[in-house]
Write a protein that holds these residues in place. Structure first.
Motif, PDB file in Angstrom:
ATOM      1  N   UNK A   9       3.404  12.096   6.068  1.00 22.44           N
ATOM      2  CA  UNK A   9       3.783  13.396   5.518  1.00 22.44           C
ATOM      3  C   UNK A   9       4.888  13.311   4.461  1.00 22.44           C
ATOM      4  N   UNK A  10       5.551  12.182   4.306  1.00 21.88           N
ATOM      5  CA  UNK A  10       6.694  12.077   3.391  1.00 21.88           C
ATOM      6  C   UNK A  10       6.354  11.162   2.210  1.00 21.88           C
ATOM      7  N   UNK A  11       6.842  11.562   1.045  1.00 19.54           N
ATOM      8  CA  UNK A  11       6.726  10.718  -0.145  1.00 19.54           C
ATOM      9  C   UNK A  11       8.029  10.825  -0.936  1.00 19.54           C
ATOM     10  N   UNK A  12       8.544   9.691  -1.380  1.00 19.26           N
ATOM     11  CA  UNK A  12       9.770   9.652  -2.167  1.00 19.26           C
ATOM     12  C   UNK A  12       9.450   9.078  -3.548  1.00 19.26           C
ATOM     13  N   UNK A  13       9.922   9.747  -4.584  1.00 19.57           N
ATOM     14  CA  UNK A  13       9.739   9.269  -5.951  1.00 19.57           C
ATOM     15  C   UNK A  13      11.095   9.246  -6.652  1.00 19.57           C
ATOM     16  N   UNK A  14      11.248   8.289  -7.547  1.00 20.79           N
ATOM     17  CA  UNK A  14      12.513   8.165  -8.262  1.00 20.79           C
ATOM     18  C   UNK A  14      12.281   7.449  -9.581  1.00 20.79           C
ATOM     19  N   UNK A  15      13.118   7.762 -10.564  1.00 20.48           N
ATOM     20  CA  UNK A  15      13.127   6.975 -11.796  1.00 20.48           C
ATOM     21  C   UNK A  15      14.549   6.883 -12.327  1.00 20.48           C
ATOM     22  N   UNK A  35       9.676   4.346  -9.114  1.00 20.13           N
ATOM     23  CA  UNK A  35       9.098   3.921  -7.841  1.00 20.13           C
ATOM     24  C   UNK A  35       8.564   5.124  -7.085  1.00 20.13           C
ATOM     25  N   UNK A  36       7.485   4.886  -6.364  1.00 18.42           N
ATOM     26  CA  UNK A  36       6.911   5.881  -5.459  1.00 18.42           C
ATOM     27  C   UNK A  36       6.723   5.195  -4.113  1.00 18.42           C
ATOM     28  N   UNK A  37       7.315   5.771  -3.066  1.00 21.41           N
ATOM     29  CA  UNK A  37       7.314   5.136  -1.747  1.00 21.41           C
ATOM     30  C   UNK A  37       6.878   6.160  -0.701  1.00 21.41           C
ATOM     31  N   UNK A  65       0.811  -1.213   0.000  1.00 19.06           N
ATOM     32  CA  UNK A  65       0.000   0.000   0.000  1.00 19.06           C
ATOM     33  C   UNK A  65       0.845   1.264   0.000  1.00 19.06           C
ATOM     34  N   UNK A  66       2.098   1.157   0.422  1.00 16.35           N
ATOM     35  CA  UNK A  66       2.975   2.328   0.468  1.00 16.35           C
ATOM     36  C   UNK A  66       4.023   2.313  -0.639  1.00 16.35           C
ATOM     37  N   UNK A  67       3.941   1.354  -1.551  1.00 16.69           N
ATOM     38  CA  UNK A  67       4.943   1.232  -2.615  1.00 16.69           C
ATOM     39  C   UNK A  67       4.234   1.021  -3.956  1.00 16.69           C
ATOM     40  N   UNK A  68       4.580   1.843  -4.944  1.00 20.57           N
ATOM     41  CA  UNK A  68       4.066   1.699  -6.307  1.00 20.57           C
ATOM     42  C   UNK A  68       5.246   1.703  -7.270  1.00 20.57           C
ATOM     43  N   UNK A  69       5.169   0.851  -8.285  1.00 23.06           N
ATOM     44  CA  UNK A  69       6.274   0.696  -9.230  1.00 23.06           C
ATOM     45  C   UNK A  69       5.774   0.785 -10.669  1.00 23.06           C
TER      46      UNK A  69
END
Length: 688
Positions: A473-479, A466-468, A427-431
């Motif tokens: 309050x925090x969200x991390x995104x990367x590609x 990825x979106x984690x 629920x806290x990780x999308x790829x």
């Protein structure tokens, strides 16, 4: 249990996320900032047409989506939502039934505080609509709304192209002066009756173009459309100017495309089907008729277009299309509407539960031979009078996995294919994973698919994102995107490679405060300019940037935004250079006076063009400013919106860039003999 959670959530949010039924629905310009700033950087060699994206946002801010009666097609028009978010929202509605409150969005997997704030201006909670109301002609104008937008722009300083020249010099050098005056103006009329009936008209004249001549009558460009939705078995009927998009855009898409951005999961084509064309862009559209019919599980689409377009036919054949739409000098005017282009297209789609399969066909015929300029990168480019492209596309949704793709082939037997997967293992990780391969022999005039280049050809790449959300309050995104060009490309006369990395962290503790940190780095082979070698010198090109953005509200009416950005660039073995920008923006809306103000100041010190930085600016309706800052100086602008009377508003923008490292701004006919450039823009909007 659901209602208990909902009650607790609602109480906790009453302070942090207030929402009033009487409050005017306005979407945050930061949405456009997030999307467009990076797209401008990725697609720096083409003009970005944001009108369709903006159209959808404006429409749904005025006609909110009823979440209890919505569908996937409608939600996908909110392009800031990812495919995973759309699927999770639909799954929640299916499992738990109609929502009782907008605050219930917090119970949906993948929706975080900032996502919900972005979504609130476009959605509402209402009764479940059992069926579409019948279409009645008498209700079209009774419940319809008209809108007229009249806009005029002018540069304050005089450019070289508008200076007086003696008749003798003008005859000897006819392209040394613009034919028209320095005013830009446009007129748009739109009518809409729910989503059933839409029609409109657009006229535009660019600065430097003639208003009254043998070729032009008031405007240089005219456009019009009619669109009907949900009439009998027809889901869409369009006539006049329209756009078309199917599958993943590998064969056909004339709509807005996301490309790579910090919204790392938005990797699919979200503009499926036919739709009206209301932009002022003068190339990437169709002119004719089209329709989509639904027969059970099958959608059938067919369209026909016949129009004149701009092209360079100096030598009796088409060496290139002119996509700028400018007709300011005799040489530009000679390219206007001198190429006949006839296009026939069709699409068939079949959907059953979790699976969708589609097929697209498009044939384009020109009345003049296409012979691209004899360069190595054009060796495989389209030539001749006719091009045919066909493709197969698919989508498969299984649990928390979404597979999608499209494979196309043209009449040169070139293959273009894109295939991807999005998933939510937690629920806290999308790829998201996307692979694309566009053969050097593959090209389609109207393609617009995910990739590094703006053209869908000569590219292979693998994109992983990825979106984690590890804690509140925090969200991390990367590609990470690794790509190669199997054949020569423009200014790089050999196969080349590159990769692109992005990491962003967002912190959103409440509705009055949000911030993010973004780091991006790209490395690819590129030409070294001004090289002394006899053969082109190709070497690694490094480009990186770091941005910090802080947005906060001091009161309900006063918002501030700060941006700090640094950019780094290096070519080959030369020393790298750094650029920096400091941005401060203030927005204020008066409580008892129909006026809102945006004020902004920017200081920039960017020594090289390679270090240029893009920052999205607030503007008048349907105008988009994303200036590429370079050099050393200051930029400031004032943006005003004032409601003269009910439904009649005036918008005004004054922007100036003042350089401290030069005495000339611009080049050629756009050169200004000063160290500053000032632009004024005025727009009137009347709704009735």
């Amino acid at each position: 249990m659901k209602h208990l959670l909902l009650t607790l959530l609602s109480l906790s949010l009453l302070v942090s996320m207030p929402l009033s039924a009487q409050e005017e629905r306005q979407f945050s310009p930061d949405l456009l900032d997030d999307i467009l700033s990076q797209i401008a950087e990725n697609r720096e060699q083409e003009e970005i047409d944001e009108t369709q994206l903006y159209d959808d946002l404006v429409y749904f801010s005025q006609n909110p989506i009823n979440l209890n009666s919505t569908n996937r097609s409608e939600l996908e028009k909110l392009q800031f939502l990812s495919d995973i978010q759309v699927e999770n929202l639909l799954a929640y509605l299916h499992q738990y039934g109609p929502m009782q409150s907008l605050y219930e969005l917090q119970l949906v997997d993948g929706f975080y505080a900032q996502d919900i704030r972005n979504l609130l201006p476009f959605v509402a909670i209402g009764k479940v609509e059992q069926k579409t109301p019948p279409f009645r002609l008498k209700n079209i104008f009774r419940y319809g709304r008209h809108e007229i937008l009249a806009r005029s722009d002018r540069g304050v300083e005089t450019k070289e192209g508008y200076r007086f020249l003696p008749e003798e010099e003008l005859q000897e050098h006819p392209n040394s002066r613009y034919l028209g005056d320095p005013f830009y103006y446009s007129l748009r009329y739109r009518f809409q009756s729910s989503r059933r009936v839409q029609f409109g008209f657009t006229g535009e004249k660019d600065a430097g173009e003639e208003a009254w001549s043998k070729e032009n009558k008031v405007f240089d460009f005219y456009s019009g459309y009619i669109q009907l939705n949900d009439i009998w078995k027809f889901t869409t009927i369009v006539a006049g100017d329209f756009s078309a998009s199917f599958g993943q855009g590998v064969a056909l898409s004339t709509n807005f495309g996301f490309g790579k951005s910090s919204m790392v999961l938005n990797v699919t084509n979200r503009n499926d089907g036919l739709r009206k064309y209301s932009s002022t862009g003068e190339f990437n559209y169709f002119r004719g008729v089209g329709a989509t019919m639904k027969l059970g599980k099958i959608d059938l689409t067919a369209f026909y277009s016949n129009k004149k377009t701009d092209g360079d036919t100096t030598d009796g054949f088409i060496s290139s299309f002119n996509e700028t739409g400018y007709h300011r000098t005799p040489s530009e005017l000679a390219k206007k509407n001198n190429v006949g282009m006839q296009t026939i297209g069709a699409h068939a789609g079949w959907a059953s539960g979790i699976f969708h399969l589609g097929a697209t066909f498009i044939n384009t015929q020109l009345d003049t031979d296409m012979q691209p300029m004899p360069r190595l990168d054009n060796f495989h480019a389209f030539s001749g009078k006719e091009q045919t492209v066909g493709s197969i596309d698919y989508q498969l949704r299984w649990r928390k996995l979404f597979f999608f793709g499209e494979t196309a082939i043209n009449d040169q037997k070139g293959i273009g294919t894109l295939n991807g997967l999005t998933m939510a293992p937690h629920s806290a990780v999308n790829l998201a994973i996307v692979h694309r391969y566009y053969d050097p022999k593959y090209n389609s005039i109207f393609a617009n698919a995910f990739g590094e280049n703006s053209r869908v050809t000569n590219e292979e790449g693998l994109y992983i994102a990825a979106e984690v959300v590890p804690f509140k309050f925090w969200k991390f995104t990367a590609y990470a995107d690794a790509y190669r060009f199997p054949w020569a490309r423009y200014l790089v006369e050999k196969p080349s490679y590159g990769y692109d990395l992005l990491l962003q962290s967002d912190y959103t503790p409440g509705s009055n405060l949000s911030m993010y940190w973004r780091v991006r780095f790209e490395k690819k082979d590129d030409r070294i300019p001004n090289s002394t070698t006899t053969t082109p010198n190709i070497a690694p090109y490094d480009h990186g940037s770091m941005r910090y953005r802080l947005q906060y509200s001091l009161t309900d009416n006063l918002k501030l935004r700060n941006i700090l950005e640094w950019s780094y660039a290096r070519r080959g073995t030369a020393d790298g250079s750094w650029g920096r920008v400091l941005n401060q923006e203030l927005s204020y809306k008066f409580s008892n006076f129909p006026l809102s103000i945006d004020l902004a100041y920017e200081f920039f010190d960017i020594p090289e063009y390679d270090n240029r930085i893009y920052i999205y600016e607030r503007d008048v309706l349907y105008a988009f400013a994303i200036p590429a800052l370079n050099g050393k100086g200051n930029r400031y602008y004032l943006n005003l919106k004032y409601e003269l009377i009910k439904n009649l508003s005036i918008y005004f923008k004054l922007a100036q860039t003042a350089y401290i490292d030069r005495d000339l701004v611009g080049s050629n006919l756009d050169e200004i003999s000063d160290n500053r450039k000032t632009d004024a823009r005025l727009l009137l909007r009347w709704k009735f």
